[in-house]
Design a protein around this motif. Sequence first.
Motif, PDB file in Angstrom:
ATOM      1  N   GLY A  35     109.426 -71.653 -56.863  1.00  0.00           N
ATOM      2  CA  GLY A  35     108.442 -72.608 -57.329  1.00  0.00           C
ATOM      3  C   GLY A  35     107.008 -72.170 -57.098  1.00  0.00           C
ATOM      4  O   GLY A  35     106.198 -72.934 -56.576  1.00  0.00           O
ATOM      5  N   VAL A  36     106.666 -70.954 -57.531  1.00  0.00           N
ATOM      6  CA  VAL A  36     105.314 -70.418 -57.346  1.00  0.00           C
ATOM      7  C   VAL A  36     104.419 -70.836 -58.505  1.00  0.00           C
ATOM      8  O   VAL A  36     104.799 -70.681 -59.674  1.00  0.00           O
ATOM      9  CB  VAL A  36     105.352 -68.875 -57.242  1.00  0.00           C
ATOM     10  N   SER A  37     103.244 -71.360 -58.173  1.00  0.00           N
ATOM     11  CA  SER A  37     102.243 -71.715 -59.182  1.00  0.00           C
ATOM     12  C   SER A  37     100.906 -71.091 -58.805  1.00  0.00           C
ATOM     13  O   SER A  37     100.446 -71.247 -57.669  1.00  0.00           O
ATOM     14  CB  SER A  37     102.094 -73.236 -59.293  1.00  0.00           C
ATOM     15  N   LEU A  38     100.308 -70.356 -59.747  1.00  0.00           N
ATOM     16  CA  LEU A  38      99.024 -69.694 -59.534  1.00  0.00           C
ATOM     17  C   LEU A  38      98.245 -69.692 -60.848  1.00  0.00           C
ATOM     18  O   LEU A  38      98.837 -69.548 -61.919  1.00  0.00           O
ATOM     19  CB  LEU A  38      99.204 -68.233 -59.094  1.00  0.00           C
ATOM     20  N   THR A  39      96.934 -69.820 -60.758  1.00  0.00           N
ATOM     21  CA  THR A  39      96.065 -69.651 -61.919  1.00  0.00           C
ATOM     22  C   THR A  39      95.005 -68.619 -61.580  1.00  0.00           C
ATOM     23  O   THR A  39      94.270 -68.784 -60.600  1.00  0.00           O
ATOM     24  CB  THR A  39      95.397 -70.980 -62.316  1.00  0.00           C
ATOM     25  N   MET A  66      86.346 -65.637 -71.196  1.00  0.00           N
ATOM     26  CA  MET A  66      87.191 -65.612 -70.004  1.00  0.00           C
ATOM     27  C   MET A  66      88.656 -65.783 -70.394  1.00  0.00           C
ATOM     28  O   MET A  66      88.981 -66.603 -71.257  1.00  0.00           O
ATOM     29  CB  MET A  66      86.774 -66.728 -69.043  1.00  0.00           C
ATOM     30  N   SER A  67      89.533 -65.015 -69.775  1.00  0.00           N
ATOM     31  CA  SER A  67      90.978 -65.138 -69.986  1.00  0.00           C
ATOM     32  C   SER A  67      91.619 -65.745 -68.743  1.00  0.00           C
ATOM     33  O   SER A  67      91.083 -65.654 -67.636  1.00  0.00           O
ATOM     34  CB  SER A  67      91.600 -63.771 -70.276  1.00  0.00           C
ATOM     35  N   THR A  68      92.793 -66.337 -68.949  1.00  0.00           N
ATOM     36  CA  THR A  68      93.495 -66.999 -67.854  1.00  0.00           C
ATOM     37  C   THR A  68      94.962 -66.594 -67.840  1.00  0.00           C
ATOM     38  O   THR A  68      95.648 -66.649 -68.871  1.00  0.00           O
ATOM     39  CB  THR A  68      93.404 -68.532 -67.989  1.00  0.00           C
ATOM     40  N   LEU A  69      95.426 -66.172 -66.678  1.00  0.00           N
ATOM     41  CA  LEU A  69      96.845 -65.918 -66.436  1.00  0.00           C
ATOM     42  C   LEU A  69      97.363 -67.070 -65.586  1.00  0.00           C
ATOM     43  O   LEU A  69      96.889 -67.282 -64.467  1.00  0.00           O
ATOM     44  CB  LEU A  69      97.033 -64.585 -65.711  1.00  0.00           C
ATOM     45  N   GLU A  70      98.323 -67.818 -66.130  1.00  0.00           N
ATOM     46  CA  GLU A  70      98.787 -69.018 -65.439  1.00  0.00           C
ATOM     47  C   GLU A  70     100.283 -68.929 -65.160  1.00  0.00           C
ATOM     48  O   GLU A  70     101.085 -68.664 -66.065  1.00  0.00           O
ATOM     49  CB  GLU A  70      98.479 -70.267 -66.273  1.00  0.00           C
ATOM     50  N   ILE A  71     100.629 -69.146 -63.913  1.00  0.00           N
ATOM     51  CA  ILE A  71     102.019 -69.134 -63.457  1.00  0.00           C
ATOM     52  C   ILE A  71     102.349 -70.547 -62.988  1.00  0.00           C
ATOM     53  O   ILE A  71     101.651 -71.098 -62.130  1.00  0.00           O
ATOM     54  CB  ILE A  71     102.211 -68.129 -62.316  1.00  0.00           C
ATOM     55  N   LYS A  72     103.385 -71.153 -63.568  1.00  0.00           N
ATOM     56  CA  LYS A  72     103.718 -72.536 -63.231  1.00  0.00           C
ATOM     57  C   LYS A  72     105.165 -72.649 -62.760  1.00  0.00           C
ATOM     58  O   LYS A  72     106.099 -72.267 -63.484  1.00  0.00           O
ATOM     59  CB  LYS A  72     103.519 -73.448 -64.454  1.00  0.00           C
ATOM     60  N   ASP A  73     105.326 -73.139 -61.537  1.00  0.00           N
ATOM     61  CA  ASP A  73     106.636 -73.496 -60.981  1.00  0.00           C
ATOM     62  C   ASP A  73     107.679 -72.416 -61.251  1.00  0.00           C
ATOM     63  O   ASP A  73     108.770 -72.689 -61.750  1.00  0.00           O
ATOM     64  CB  ASP A  73     107.100 -74.839 -61.545  1.00  0.00           C
ATOM     65  N   LEU A  74     107.338 -71.184 -60.907  1.00  0.00           N
ATOM     66  CA  LEU A  74     108.180 -70.028 -61.229  1.00  0.00           C
ATOM     67  C   LEU A  74     109.309 -69.863 -60.214  1.00  0.00           C
ATOM     68  O   LEU A  74     109.064 -69.739 -59.010  1.00  0.00           O
ATOM     69  CB  LEU A  74     107.323 -68.761 -61.277  1.00  0.00           C
ATOM     70  N   ARG A 128     115.372 -56.377 -63.704  1.00  0.00           N
ATOM     71  CA  ARG A 128     116.239 -56.743 -62.580  1.00  0.00           C
ATOM     72  C   ARG A 128     116.070 -58.214 -62.189  1.00  0.00           C
ATOM     73  O   ARG A 128     116.983 -58.834 -61.631  1.00  0.00           O
ATOM     74  CB  ARG A 128     115.924 -55.852 -61.367  1.00  0.00           C
ATOM     75  N   TYR A 129     114.911 -58.773 -62.491  1.00  0.00           N
ATOM     76  CA  TYR A 129     114.581 -60.110 -61.996  1.00  0.00           C
ATOM     77  C   TYR A 129     114.835 -61.158 -63.071  1.00  0.00           C
ATOM     78  O   TYR A 129     114.379 -61.037 -64.207  1.00  0.00           O
ATOM     79  CB  TYR A 129     113.127 -60.140 -61.522  1.00  0.00           C
ATOM     80  N   ASN A 130     115.585 -62.195 -62.691  1.00  0.00           N
ATOM     81  CA  ASN A 130     115.958 -63.269 -63.607  1.00  0.00           C
ATOM     82  C   ASN A 130     115.024 -64.458 -63.407  1.00  0.00           C
ATOM     83  O   ASN A 130     114.927 -64.995 -62.296  1.00  0.00           O
ATOM     84  CB  ASN A 130     117.393 -63.722 -63.336  1.00  0.00           C
ATOM     85  N   VAL A 131     114.332 -64.856 -64.461  1.00  0.00           N
ATOM     86  CA  VAL A 131     113.487 -66.045 -64.386  1.00  0.00           C
ATOM     87  C   VAL A 131     114.374 -67.253 -64.679  1.00  0.00           C
ATOM     88  O   VAL A 131     114.827 -67.452 -65.807  1.00  0.00           O
ATOM     89  CB  VAL A 131     112.318 -65.968 -65.383  1.00  0.00           C
ATOM     90  N   ASP A 132     114.638 -68.043 -63.650  1.00  0.00           N
ATOM     91  CA  ASP A 132     115.529 -69.192 -63.773  1.00  0.00           C
ATOM     92  C   ASP A 132     114.817 -70.410 -64.363  1.00  0.00           C
ATOM     93  O   ASP A 132     115.431 -71.210 -65.078  1.00  0.00           O
ATOM     94  CB  ASP A 132     116.132 -69.534 -62.409  1.00  0.00           C
ATOM     95  N   SER A 133     113.529 -70.558 -64.039  1.00  0.00           N
ATOM     96  CA  SER A 133     112.734 -71.638 -64.612  1.00  0.00           C
ATOM     97  C   SER A 133     111.267 -71.362 -64.346  1.00  0.00           C
ATOM     98  O   SER A 133     110.919 -70.487 -63.543  1.00  0.00           O
ATOM     99  CB  SER A 133     113.131 -73.006 -64.040  1.00  0.00           C
ATOM    100  N   GLY A 134     110.414 -72.109 -65.010  1.00  0.00           N
ATOM    101  CA  GLY A 134     108.977 -71.904 -64.863  1.00  0.00           C
ATOM    102  C   GLY A 134     108.411 -71.065 -65.993  1.00  0.00           C
ATOM    103  O   GLY A 134     109.143 -70.558 -66.854  1.00  0.00           O
ATOM    104  N   THR A 135     107.090 -70.890 -65.994  1.00  0.00           N
ATOM    105  CA  THR A 135     106.419 -70.184 -67.082  1.00  0.00           C
ATOM    106  C   THR A 135     105.350 -69.235 -66.553  1.00  0.00           C
ATOM    107  O   THR A 135     104.800 -69.429 -65.466  1.00  0.00           O
ATOM    108  CB  THR A 135     105.742 -71.181 -68.047  1.00  0.00           C
ATOM    109  N   ILE A 136     105.080 -68.207 -67.348  1.00  0.00           N
ATOM    110  CA  ILE A 136     103.911 -67.345 -67.166  1.00  0.00           C
ATOM    111  C   ILE A 136     103.230 -67.261 -68.524  1.00  0.00           C
ATOM    112  O   ILE A 136     103.861 -66.857 -69.511  1.00  0.00           O
ATOM    113  CB  ILE A 136     104.278 -65.932 -66.687  1.00  0.00           C
ATOM    114  N   THR A 137     101.965 -67.646 -68.592  1.00  0.00           N
ATOM    115  CA  THR A 137     101.238 -67.579 -69.858  1.00  0.00           C
ATOM    116  C   THR A 137      99.939 -66.811 -69.680  1.00  0.00           C
ATOM    117  O   THR A 137      99.320 -66.850 -68.621  1.00  0.00           O
ATOM    118  CB  THR A 137     100.929 -68.986 -70.408  1.00  0.00           C
TER     119      THR A 137
END
Length: 256
Positions: free
Chosen positions: A26-30, A1-9, A59-68
């Motif tokens: 501040g979007v968070s999704l797993t 199983m793989s996981t795409l995790e978005i934290k406090d984006l 075009r989109y600037n990621v100011d903070s948070g992570t996508i893994t």
Amino acid sequence: MSTLEIKDLHVSITTADQGTKPILKGVSLTINTGETHAIMGPNGSGKSTLAATIAGHPRYNVDSGTITLDGEDVLAMTVDQRARAGLFLAMQYPVEIPGVTMTNFLRTAKTAIDGEAPKLRTWTKDVKAAMAKLRIEPEFAERNVNEGFSGGEKKRHEILQLELLRPKFAVLDETDSGLDVDALKVVSEGVNRAIDAGGLGTILITHYTRILRYIKPDFVHVFVDGSIAEQGGPELADRLEAEGYDRFLVAETATA
């Protein structure tokens, strides 16, 4: 199983008239492979911004948070590296690529993702079978990508890519927009085939619940003003069908 995790984006864009404009707040999704997540919400709520950010739109600037993706930093990857890692975006408005036939495009993409060219005889058979299931006429194989295609034909081509390239995660950005009832059913059947084949996590972005009659979500997330206002199971989509987004917009106005 793989996981795409978005934290406090947190994501913004820079415009000439408005300067820096925050969109995601501040979007968070797993999302795990095998899961289908529906992202719903009114216009301008940040749904398509999330899709573009995952794909790496400049075009989109990621100011903070992570996508893994399985712990690897997606934001550090180039667009092509994200595709090779297993991320796929079906665009809301698929672009035309003059001078590149569908046949060449698909085989080149498959070769780039897998690291080797597919065997021609098997590949040709797979392409023809997938096109037939999506009701794409055989002559489209030699036409330039999306050039002169109708809206429905472009969306079918997007799902053709999904079925043939077999990514780990698919972001479907308003795939249902502009489709009549018959085309919606054909496209949904293609998405369901990709899901049923296993190893796919799906983010399905939509305004409306009609596509959810064909593609059943495991989770529903409601975006309002760049944040997740509510989350639930399929029953939340049923409630949105009955009530719309008014209760979220009223609450947003009250706190503004």
